[in-house]
Design an enzyme around this catalytic site. Structure first.
Site, PDB file in Angstrom:
ATOM      1  N   CYS A   2       8.205  -3.774   2.779  1.00  0.00           N
ATOM      2  CA  CYS A   2       7.425  -2.812   2.003  1.00  0.00           C
ATOM      3  C   CYS A   2       5.951  -3.152   2.130  1.00  0.00           C
ATOM      4  O   CYS A   2       5.564  -4.088   2.826  1.00  0.00           O
ATOM      5  CB  CYS A   2       7.861  -2.852   0.546  1.00  0.00           C
ATOM      6  SG  CYS A   2       9.620  -2.505   0.310  1.00  0.00           S
ATOM      7  N   GLY A  32       6.123   2.004   4.240  1.00  0.00           N
ATOM      8  CA  GLY A  32       7.140   2.533   3.346  1.00  0.00           C
ATOM      9  C   GLY A  32       6.915   3.989   3.030  1.00  0.00           C
ATOM     10  O   GLY A  32       5.836   4.357   2.564  1.00  0.00           O
ATOM     11  N   ASN A 108       7.739  -7.482  -1.858  1.00  0.00           N
ATOM     12  CA  ASN A 108       8.076  -7.139  -0.477  1.00  0.00           C
ATOM     13  C   ASN A 108       8.984  -8.237   0.062  1.00  0.00           C
ATOM     14  O   ASN A 108       8.555  -9.378   0.210  1.00  0.00           O
ATOM     15  CB  ASN A 108       6.803  -7.042   0.369  1.00  0.00           C
ATOM     16  CG  ASN A 108       7.111  -6.888   1.855  1.00  0.00           C
ATOM     17  OD1 ASN A 108       8.162  -6.394   2.241  1.00  0.00           O
ATOM     18  ND2 ASN A 108       6.172  -7.322   2.697  1.00  0.00           N
ATOM     19  N   GLY A 109      10.239  -7.907   0.321  1.00  0.00           N
ATOM     20  CA  GLY A 109      11.164  -8.898   0.857  1.00  0.00           C
ATOM     21  C   GLY A 109      12.561  -8.732   0.314  1.00  0.00           C
ATOM     22  O   GLY A 109      12.909  -7.703  -0.264  1.00  0.00           O
ATOM     23  N   TYR A 266       6.896  -4.405  15.967  1.00  0.00           N
ATOM     24  CA  TYR A 266       7.245  -3.060  15.510  1.00  0.00           C
ATOM     25  C   TYR A 266       6.502  -2.597  14.267  1.00  0.00           C
ATOM     26  O   TYR A 266       5.934  -1.511  14.239  1.00  0.00           O
ATOM     27  CB  TYR A 266       8.754  -2.972  15.250  1.00  0.00           C
ATOM     28  CG  TYR A 266       9.178  -1.694  14.565  1.00  0.00           C
ATOM     29  CD1 TYR A 266       9.162  -0.480  15.254  1.00  0.00           C
ATOM     30  CD2 TYR A 266       9.582  -1.688  13.234  1.00  0.00           C
ATOM     31  CE1 TYR A 266       9.537   0.707  14.621  1.00  0.00           C
ATOM     32  CE2 TYR A 266       9.970  -0.516  12.604  1.00  0.00           C
ATOM     33  CZ  TYR A 266       9.944   0.675  13.296  1.00  0.00           C
ATOM     34  OH  TYR A 266      10.301   1.829  12.671  1.00  0.00           O
ATOM     35  N   THR A 315       4.513   2.754  18.766  1.00  0.00           N
ATOM     36  CA  THR A 315       4.254   1.316  18.842  1.00  0.00           C
ATOM     37  C   THR A 315       4.049   0.850  20.272  1.00  0.00           C
ATOM     38  O   THR A 315       3.206  -0.011  20.538  1.00  0.00           O
ATOM     39  CB  THR A 315       5.418   0.537  18.193  1.00  0.00           C
ATOM     40  OG1 THR A 315       5.723   1.116  16.934  1.00  0.00           O
ATOM     41  CG2 THR A 315       5.048  -0.913  17.988  1.00  0.00           C
ATOM     42  N   ASP A 371       9.678   1.051  25.281  1.00  0.00           N
ATOM     43  CA  ASP A 371       9.817   1.187  23.832  1.00  0.00           C
ATOM     44  C   ASP A 371       9.638  -0.180  23.184  1.00  0.00           C
ATOM     45  O   ASP A 371       9.716  -1.221  23.852  1.00  0.00           O
ATOM     46  CB  ASP A 371      11.183   1.769  23.462  1.00  0.00           C
ATOM     47  CG  ASP A 371      11.162   2.493  22.115  1.00  0.00           C
ATOM     48  OD1 ASP A 371      10.124   2.430  21.421  1.00  0.00           O
ATOM     49  OD2 ASP A 371      12.173   3.116  21.751  1.00  0.00           O
ATOM     50  N   ASP A 372       9.403  -0.173  21.856  1.00  0.00           N
ATOM     51  CA  ASP A 372       9.196  -1.443  21.160  1.00  0.00           C
ATOM     52  C   ASP A 372      10.492  -2.235  21.016  1.00  0.00           C
ATOM     53  O   ASP A 372      10.482  -3.459  21.020  1.00  0.00           O
ATOM     54  CB  ASP A 372       8.558  -1.211  19.782  1.00  0.00           C
ATOM     55  CG  ASP A 372       9.316  -0.197  18.954  1.00  0.00           C
ATOM     56  OD1 ASP A 372      10.421  -0.514  18.494  1.00  0.00           O
ATOM     57  OD2 ASP A 372       8.802   0.919  18.765  1.00  0.00           O
TER      58      ASP A 372
END
Length: 584
Positions: A2, A32, A108-109, A266, A315, A371-372
């Site tokens: 987040c 987010g 966040n986590g 990413y 990305t 791509d990432d």
């Protein structure tokens, strides 16, 4: 993963902190899109809050008019990314508890000992938990420990000791911001440094004193005029009292310095600097190293046969030119991202809703797509299909990240292990299987050591000695920096299954309401949903819907019965802790 924010102004008579937090939400919106919110504190310690499901433009309205309801000189903000949990409005953050002292909390986590913490809060601390969010657990652990002081007013020493006890109880990866009513702000980070948190300062508007801000990424600080960035270090907390400056405390011994490498390949914005590492430079390095891997995998004839290199937005836009430079092949933008998709387009399935292939860039050509990463392989398969529909002769597919083989356990709901295309696959045969699955002629993955080196070589600000910095890379090898039990993975699968069910059910109901539902969506909306033996979500039978649906866990090996009441929890449950403007 987040996004979190905290800002305190030097002048306690200011009332504009919400305006700046609101602006900062847009700079971190990529972290987010499920929900967001802001909580502020004004004179007298009164807390104001606005939060809800949706983008910042929805929660605060396009014109930001709801910000006017949030006076105050300090505040915190949050943006929620899908994690293994529900998406009810009640889980929008910041969270709030009135006892002790009035605490707002943004997290966040993920905590990997959530079951143990719930038991402690229920049977020992006697604190009620009203959601399935790890963040509410952590807030209540902190509140309980802070309440142990028994004081009418606390000081920094009390807060530090409460944080130490919280750290001893909580296991996982996190970065948090908190606000104590009338006291100040707190920012803290886990002892491994898995989740990012950076602080900056600037002179106040009237020149008297300094404003301070903390955020998940430096770009939010820079855009609001903050400078002198300092990373909150692993196991460290910073307390900023009203009218004072930041004071750093080592809450727990630094166990490692292991930022999540997925931030760099990413998640983070390219114009951010995280733990002294330039995200943009790390992605350029990934491109150079991926090109060298491609040269080892493809023959010179195959490389020379590549007519064009095409990045998959967005990305890989940074890495792809570096691949082209090493391989000496032309690069073009062959996909256009659809930034604005009207509501009626929701009936259009898959990636075509987001990307459009330009036929002239593919027609009759051998293309190398960059791509990432490749997660489930479903998106990659659709993209390869689009390239072939546009006329590509051969399609090579290269990933800037190694094969993702294991679940992400620190705050991002990538997929169940059984859904990961590279799970339980190894060797060249696996690459052939993956290429066949996504429809590519060949697939090339970055090596893990090259990915780590790409980030290590992008250090532009040495906040810690290089020999002490490592990376959290568990998604690529199954070796996580924190200890993880098998029971936690089982718990994660159960929660993730519930989340998937609710999201599919909500989409089916929306499709029915708007008149574009297919037969399967109609059956899901009317009969409910279950997980089949192969892990696919399918309509429940009428009998199951009456008597309780079964949820398959880990591909159907284990089952538990679920009541009708559990099966369809309210979609828009409101937060009961504070009057919430976002609920109305």
């Amino acid at each position: 993963m987040c996004g979190i924010l905290a800002l305190i102004q030097a002048n306690a008579s200011d009332t504009s902190v919400a305006t700046e937090l609101h602006e900062a939400l847009y700079f971190l919106q990529h972290r987010g899109q499920d929900a967001c919110g802001i909580a502020t504190c004004a004179s007298g310690g009164k807390i104001y809050q606005c939060k809800g499901n949706g983008l910042a433009s929805k929660v605060f309205r396009d014109d930001g008019s709801r910000v006017a309801d949030l006076p105050g000189y300090m505040g915190i903000g949050h943006l929620r990314y899908p994690t293994a949990g529900t998406s009810a409005n009640a889980e929008a953050q910041p969270f709030y508890v009135n006892s002790p002292y009035g605490i707002c909390f943004a997290h966040n986590g993920n905590l990997i000992n959530a079951t143990e913490l719930k038991h402690f809060l229920d049977f020992e601390a006697h604190r009620h938990i009203n959601t399935e969010s790890d963040s509410e657990l952590m807030l209540n652990i902190f509140a309980n420990e802070l309440n142990e002081t028994g004081k009418a007013r606390v000081n920094d020493k009390d807060i530090v000791e409460a944080l130490q006890r919280m750290y001893n109880r909580c296991v996982g990866g996190w970065a948090c911001t908190a606000m104590l009513a009338g006291y100040g702000l707190i920012g803290c980070r886990d002892s491994y440094g898995i989740r990012p948190l950076v602080m900056g300062s600037r002179p106040s508007e009237n020149g008297e004193g300094m404003d301070y801000m903390m955020a998940s990424e430096s770009v939010a600080l820079k855009q609001l005029g903050f400078t002198d960035f300092v990373d909150i270090l692993p196991g460290q907390a910073v307390i900023i009292r009203k009218g004072g400056g930041p004071v750093a405390y080592q809450i727990q011994e630094r166990l490692r310095y292991s930022p999540d490498i997925f931030e760099f390949c990413y998640f983070a914005r390219p114009d951010s600097v995280i733990d002294g590492i330039s995200v943009n430079q790390s992605r350029e390095n990934m491109g150079y190293r991926l090109a060298n891997k491609i040269k080892r995998v493809l023959s010179p004839r195959e490389i020379n046969s590549i007519d064009v290199i095409i990045p998959i937005p967005e990305t890989s836009n940074t890495s792809a030119p570096c691949v082209a430079a090493i391989l000496k092949r032309p690069i073009y933008q062959g996909f256009v991202k659809n930034r604005y998709v009207p509501g009626h387009q929701a009936r259009v399935k898959g990636v075509k809703r987001k990307l459009n292939a330009m036929d002239e860039k593919f027609l009759g050509k051998n293309v190398l797509l960059i791509d990432d990463s490749i997660v489930r392989g479903t998106t990659s398969r659709e993209i390869v299909g689009m390239a072939r529909e546009a006329g590509a002769k051969k399609v090579f597919f290269a990933s800037c990240a190694p094969p993702i083989t294991h679940a992400h356990i620190y705050g991002i709901d990538l997929a169940s292990p059984s859904e990961l295309i590279a799970h339980d696959r190894g060797g060249n045969r696996a690459l052939e299987d993956i290429a066949r699955h996504i429809g590519a002629d060949k697939v090339i993955f970055q090596d893990l050591e090259d990915l780590k080196a790409s980030c290590s070589d992008a250090v532009i600000s040495k906040s810690t000695p290089e020999e002490e910095r490592d990376f959290e890379v568990g998604v690529f090898c199954g070796k996580y920096v924190t200890p993880v039990t098998d029971e936690y993975f089982q718990h994660l699968e159960e929660v993730r299954g519930e989340t998937r069910k609710m999201k599919v059910l909500e989409k089916a109901r929306e499709a029915v309401a708007n008149g574009w539902a297919d037969q399967e969506e109609l059956e899901i909306a009317t009969k409910g949903i279950k997980v089949a033996e192969n892990g696919k979500l399918v309509p429940a039978s009428g009998e199951e819907n009456r008597n309780g649906a079964y949820i398959a866990v880990n591909g159907g090996d284990k089952r538990r019965k679920q009541s009708r009441e559990e099966k369809t929890p309210p979609k828009d449950q409101m937060d009961i802790s504070l009057h919430n403007y976002g609920d109305f």
